[in-house]
Design an enzyme around this catalytic site. Structure first.
Site: not given
Ligand SMILES: Cc1ncc(C[n+]2csc(CCOP(=O)(O)OP(=O)(O)O)c2C)c(N)n1
Length: 505
Positions: A69, A158, A190, A356, A383, A410, A468
């Site tokens: 992001h 985070d 954050v 398999r 397996s 996985e 199973d």
């Molecule tokens: C698997 C997944 N779940 C949720 C999101 C939506 N999302 C994007 S950024 C974010 C928060 C990320 O927090 P952090 O890594 O601390 O980023 P910062 O606030 O430091 O930019 C979320 C929940 C995503 N991109 N991927």
């Protein structure tokens, strides 16, 4: 550090690029590019061994922005470092068909190593690249010539480190003692909705120490000398991967939102003008000063020069090792022998062999025909029957082994296989029971989206797994896989079809 002053200007101008790009489209994430600007300055201005004029150089350091992001971090620094990403592309941030999509996309932007955005997977991709780097060194380096000796560096927040896939992959990276891997943790307290302590209270750095990482804490993540020192320590590691926790202030440079959850997204963009003034930037938007430009131009010239030195070693290596050179070229070109079908076992139409068991024979035939084929399993080789005989396991002490023991991980298996695929030399696969394909689905989806030269093996696709019980009966699993765009799902029903399926994969 001689260049501290110019790197500080570069960091503030990178902040300006992020503010302007995000302000222009009223969307995106300011927090990371602003908070980690000094990390970017040290990485791209000083540390990374790359050749911006050739983003595909095979011995480049791989930099993975796992926190996808924060894409303006990557685009801003790739632009400043002199990759083929002109300022117009920064101005077109998040626009359709630009080279600067909302989240980094593989093959869309020079310098972007993999598709990230789904949090956590980038960490596992980086582990896969580090595995591939070790494999490449083991397969191709010789006593006379070292062709592969680069690092893999990932930046995660985070969010990435809360995800299970990152924990799975890190645990394996520690076990495999991947000393060519550095994970930088942008520790800004954050996440998105709130402060990180609303949802986590463990010591993340202690967790990584327990995984077997060499851990370094940087209390002031805007101190470039400390960052320089930590990265140098990481490079000199010979036993463990390195984890660097960098305490940063999210959205540093926009006082109204810095250090708060309000700094994570685009919210701070409305303070663009005052923020730019506070950073000492002129009125001109998308501003890069002449001295910052010329600093990166001379750095690029040095990088091209080091690359040319490597080219000379590479040419000598090619001349001395024509067979290895041909194999490497075939891997890089994703070549598959044209007569592959003739090189695998032929099964009679009425052969009474489990699929398999047939797969076991075929993957071993394929492995002979394709020396760069890698086969892994999530603790089910016994397996899934995809173990390659007589080539050994990839372990901390044996990087030429071609069987990957992923453990019961996985999701990480999928994302590590993707990382090996992104690396671009080997043809890796991972295996588990079909019913557990859902445990790795997010990474399967990305592998399809990015056209990676990898494959997955899912066995025991039958309600007849019987004893199973229903937890192991993949009733809806194959239908679920078939709706993933660009994923070829082949469901062989007899030994002959199994051979065809493996060859097609
Ligand atoms: C698997 C997944 N779940 C949720 C999101 C939506 N999302 C994007 S950024 C974010 C928060 C990320 O927090 P952090 O890594 O601390 O980023 P910062 O606030 O430091 O930019 C979320 C929940 C995503 N991109 N991927």
């Amino acid at each position: 550090m001689q260049n501290q002053e110019i790197l500080q200007s570069a960091a503030d101008q990178a902040r300006g690029l992020a503010i302007d790009a995000i302000h222009a489209c009223s969307s995106g994430h300011l927090g990371l590019p602003l908070g980690a600007a000094e990390v970017g300055a040290v990485l791209f201005g000083q540390d990374l061994k790359v050749d911006p004029s050739d983003a595909q150089w095979i011995n480049r350091d791989r930099f993975v922005l796992s926190a996808g992001h924060g894409s303006m971090f990557l685009y801003g620094w790739l632009h400043l470092a002199g990759f083929d990403l002109p300022i117009e592309e920064i101005k077109n941030f998040r626009q359709l068909h630009s080279k600067t999509p909302g989240h980094p996309e593989y093959m869309e932007t020079p310098g972007v190593e993999c598709t990230t955005g789904p949090l956590g997977q980038g960490v596992a991709n980086a582990v896969g690249m580090a595995v591939a780097g070790k494999m490449a060194a083991a397969h191709f380096n010789t006593a006379e010539h070292e062709i592969f000796n680069h690092q893999v560096i990932a930046l995660a927040g985070d969010g990435c480190l809360q995800e299970g896939v990152a924990a799975e992959a890190a645990s394996l990276a520690g076990h495999l003692a991947l000393d060519n891997l550095t994970l930088i943790y942008d520790s800004n307290d954050v996440t998105l909705d709130a402060m990180a302590d609303a949802s986590q209270s463990e010591s993340v750095i202690d967790r990584f120490a327990a995984y077997g990482f060499n851990c370094i804490l940087i209390e002031d993540g805007h101190d470039m000398l400390a960052i320089t020192d930590a990265l140098a320590q990481a490079r000199s590691q010979t036993e463990k991967p390195t984890f660097i926790e960098v305490k940063t202030t999210i959205a540093k440079g926009i006082p109204e939102v810095a250090g708060t959850a309000g700094g994570h997204g685009e919210g701070g963009a409305k303070f663009a003008e005052s923020a730019r003034q506070g950073l000492g930037l002129p009125e001109e938007t998308f501003y890069v000063s002449d001295d910052v430009r010329s600093f990166f131009e001379s750095r690029k010239a040095q990088q091209v020069e080091s690359r040319q030195q490597w080219d000379a070693t590479f040419s000598a290596w090619q001349a001395a090792n024509p067979d290895k050179a041909a194999l490497l070229a075939s891997g890089l070109n994703r070549e598959v022998p044209a007569d592959l079908m003739d090189q695998v076992q032929v099964f009679a139409e009425d052969a009474k062999v489990a699929t398999r068991a047939a797969g076991s024979q075929v993957i071993n035939d394929l492995a002979k025909a394709m020396p760069l084929l890698i086969s892994g399993s999530a603790d089910l080789h016994g397996s899934t029957k995809n173990y390659i005989k007589e080539v050994g396991d990839f372990t901390a002490d044996n990087h030429s082994g071609r069987n990957m023991l992923f453990g019961i991980r996985e999701h990480a298996m999928g994302a590590i296989v993707n990382g090996i695929g992104y690396y671009g030399i080997f043809r890796p696969s991972g295996a588990t029971f079909a019913v557990f394909a859902d445990y790795m689905r997010p990474s399967v989806r990305i592998s399809a989206l990015t056209n990676l030269p990898i494959f997955h093996i899912w066995t025991h696709d039958s309600v007849a797994v019987g004893e199973d019980g229903p937890t192991h009966q993949p009733v809806e699993t194959v239908s679920g896989l078939r709706v993933i765009p660009n994923l070829d799902v082949i469901r062989p029903a007899d030994p002959e079809e199994t051979a065809g399926a493996f060859v097609a994969a």
